[in-house]
Motif scaffolding. Structure first.
Motif, short mmCIF file in Angstrom:
data_model
loop_
_atom_site.label_atom_id
_atom_site.label_comp_id
_atom_site.label_asym_id
_atom_site.label_seq_id
_atom_site.Cartn_x
_atom_site.Cartn_y
_atom_site.Cartn_z
N ALA A 1 0.83 -1.32 -0.02
CA ALA A 1 -0.01 0.14 -0.14
C ALA A 1 0.72 1.26 -0.19
O ALA A 1 2.11 1.06 0.57
CB ALA A 1 -0.86 0.03 1.39
N ASP A 2 0.25 2.48 -0.33
CA ASP A 2 0.87 3.72 -0.47
C ASP A 2 2.18 3.73 -1.33
O ASP A 2 3.27 4.14 -0.74
CB ASP A 2 1.06 4.09 0.91
CG ASP A 2 1.21 5.42 1.00
OD1 ASP A 2 1.37 6.35 0.19
OD2 ASP A 2 1.93 6.16 2.14
N ARG B 1 5.52 1.90 0.46
CA ARG B 1 6.33 2.66 1.53
C ARG B 1 6.70 1.60 2.50
O ARG B 1 7.88 1.45 3.04
CB ARG B 1 5.53 3.70 1.93
CG ARG B 1 6.23 4.20 3.24
CD ARG B 1 5.32 5.65 3.75
NE ARG B 1 5.25 6.73 2.53
CZ ARG B 1 4.38 7.60 2.93
NH1 ARG B 1 3.85 7.81 4.04
NH2 ARG B 1 4.39 8.56 1.81
N GLU B 2 5.77 0.76 2.94
CA GLU B 2 6.08 -0.06 4.12
C GLU B 2 7.24 -1.18 3.42
O GLU B 2 7.88 -1.51 4.34
CB GLU B 2 4.90 -0.87 4.57
CG GLU B 2 5.05 -1.81 5.65
CD GLU B 2 5.53 -1.11 6.96
OE1 GLU B 2 5.92 -1.75 7.85
OE2 GLU B 2 5.21 0.13 7.16
#
Length: 388
Positions: A94-95, A98-99
């Motif tokens: 997700a995003d 980023r993680e």
């Protein structure tokens, strides 16, 4: 850790004659079942099994074939596990990933490139992935390839593989990312599941090396990133797994596979595994035309394992007892031969395997003989019990 990739030609497409033969084996109305990295890892672990090499090369749906044979497979993921894995993977990516980049230590990398990998068909996607990897290498930025498509030649046929992700580092290094839904508790996960993930990732690394061989400045990391849920939460954590050993074994075992066209050429004309309009007896007769190499490990890796196990037991093959047992028994290939050798009815006394069996039988008879019963009588009773 990275290593210079080995240069290798791209996978060769099967000839028209071979494609037609494989379509006949599969059935005219059956769509080819694609090979994935998990299947290739299992195939590499048992390269002597011509049956699996042919069925996988022809794209036969082994789950449907096993069910039609009356030995449905218990191999594969449940629908619940599949959905849980997809949800966890979506959270990790997700995003803009980023993680995932944080787990790789690249959270300060700045702008992250997300190449578009869409194309028509697996061949088109593999070509688009190769182009994206070339463009990303040496660009001085981090690129995240989400579900790229890689091509690898296996036994003369191309296989198309789809890792969860590949990250291209600013220095031109490529890292495979494997996302699994089994937990990592106190920084440790189930050893068997980690081993299976490492073997699967090694197939991706091998396929990436084929691409990297034609890209200047590229190198493929032999430490893959394994991402799992942390403890009993749904938060992602990661560990770097060195797959050099699995890569070496996979490369060697895949090279040992008999080419699919050679296996197909040895089969009778007209033989097919088409499920339409064929009884279980007819399908069983067709399957038995192709030699197999059953071992207990197949139960965790092949859809036809139950069928092959039944046939191995029916034939009294010692392979059904395990590869280690088979290796210890030398030239004794059936359970009947083993029992006869242990009883002193067959086998050369100078054969180490025969001598060990007779010694074991004598010790067993001595241990089972009731107190006060002569050893010879105890041996006869023990022998009768063993036969029963």
């Amino acid at each position: 850790m990275s290593e210079s990739p080995e240069s290798a030609p791209p996978p060769k497409a099967p000839t028209t004659a071979l494609r037609q033969r494989l379509a006949e084996l599969r059935g005219p109305s059956a769509q080819p079942h694609p090979l994935d990295a998990r299947a290739l890892a299992a195939l590499a672990a048992n390269p002597g099994c011509r049956r699996r090499a042919l069925l996988d090369g022809a794209g036969v749906d082994k789950s449907a074939l096993a069910a039609a044979l009356g030995s449905p497979s218990g191999y594969g993921q449940s629908q619940f596990a599949f959905m849980r894995g997809n949800a966890f993977e979506a959270r990790v990516k997700a995003d803009g990933g980023r993680e995932l980049l944080r787990l790789l230590g690249l959270q300060e990398a700045g702008e992250v490139r997300l190449p578009e990998l869409g194309a028509s068909g697996p061949e088109g996607r593999a070509a688009r992935t190769a182009l994206a990897l070339r463009e990303a290498t040496g660009a001085g930025a981090v690129s995240l390839l989400d579900h790229p498509m890689l091509a690898l030649e296996v036994a003369g046929s191309p296989a198309y593989l789809e890792p969860d992700a590949v990250v291209v580092h600013p220095d031109g290094r490529w890292t495979v990312v494997e996302i699994k839904s089994f937990p990592m508790i106190d920084a440790s996960a189930d050893a068997a599941k980690v081993g299976a993930a490492a073997r699967q990732a090694a197939v991706y690394v091998l396929a990436l090396e084929r691409v990297a061989g034609a890209v200047p400045g590229a190198s493929v990391a032999h430490r893959v990133l394994l991402v799992c849920p942390k403890d009993f939460t749904n938060l992602p954590t990661a560990s770097a797994v060195d797959v050099r050993k699995q890569l070496s074994v996979t490369r060697r075992q895949l090279a040992r596979l008999t080419r699919v066209e050679d296996i197909a050429a040895a089969l009778p004309e007209g033989l097919t595994f088409d499920l339409d309009g064929r009884s279980a007896e007819q399908l069983c007769e067709a399957v038995e035309q192709v030699p197999h190499a059953y071992a207990p490990e197949c139960l965790a890796a092949c859809e036809l394992a139950f069928h092959c196990r039944d046939r191995a037991r029916l034939a009294g093959a010692v392979e059904a007892l395990g590869r280690s047992v088979r290796g210890e028994l030398g030239g004794l290939s059936t359970v009947g031969e083993v029992l006869a050798a242990a009883r002193g009815e067959a086998g050369e006394p100078d054969d180490p395997a025969v001598a060990a069996l007779r010694r074991a039988a004598a010790l067993r008879s001595e241990a089972l003989a009731p107190a006060g019963v002569p050893a010879a009588r105890g041996a006869r009773e023990a022998e009768g019990a063993a036969c029963r």
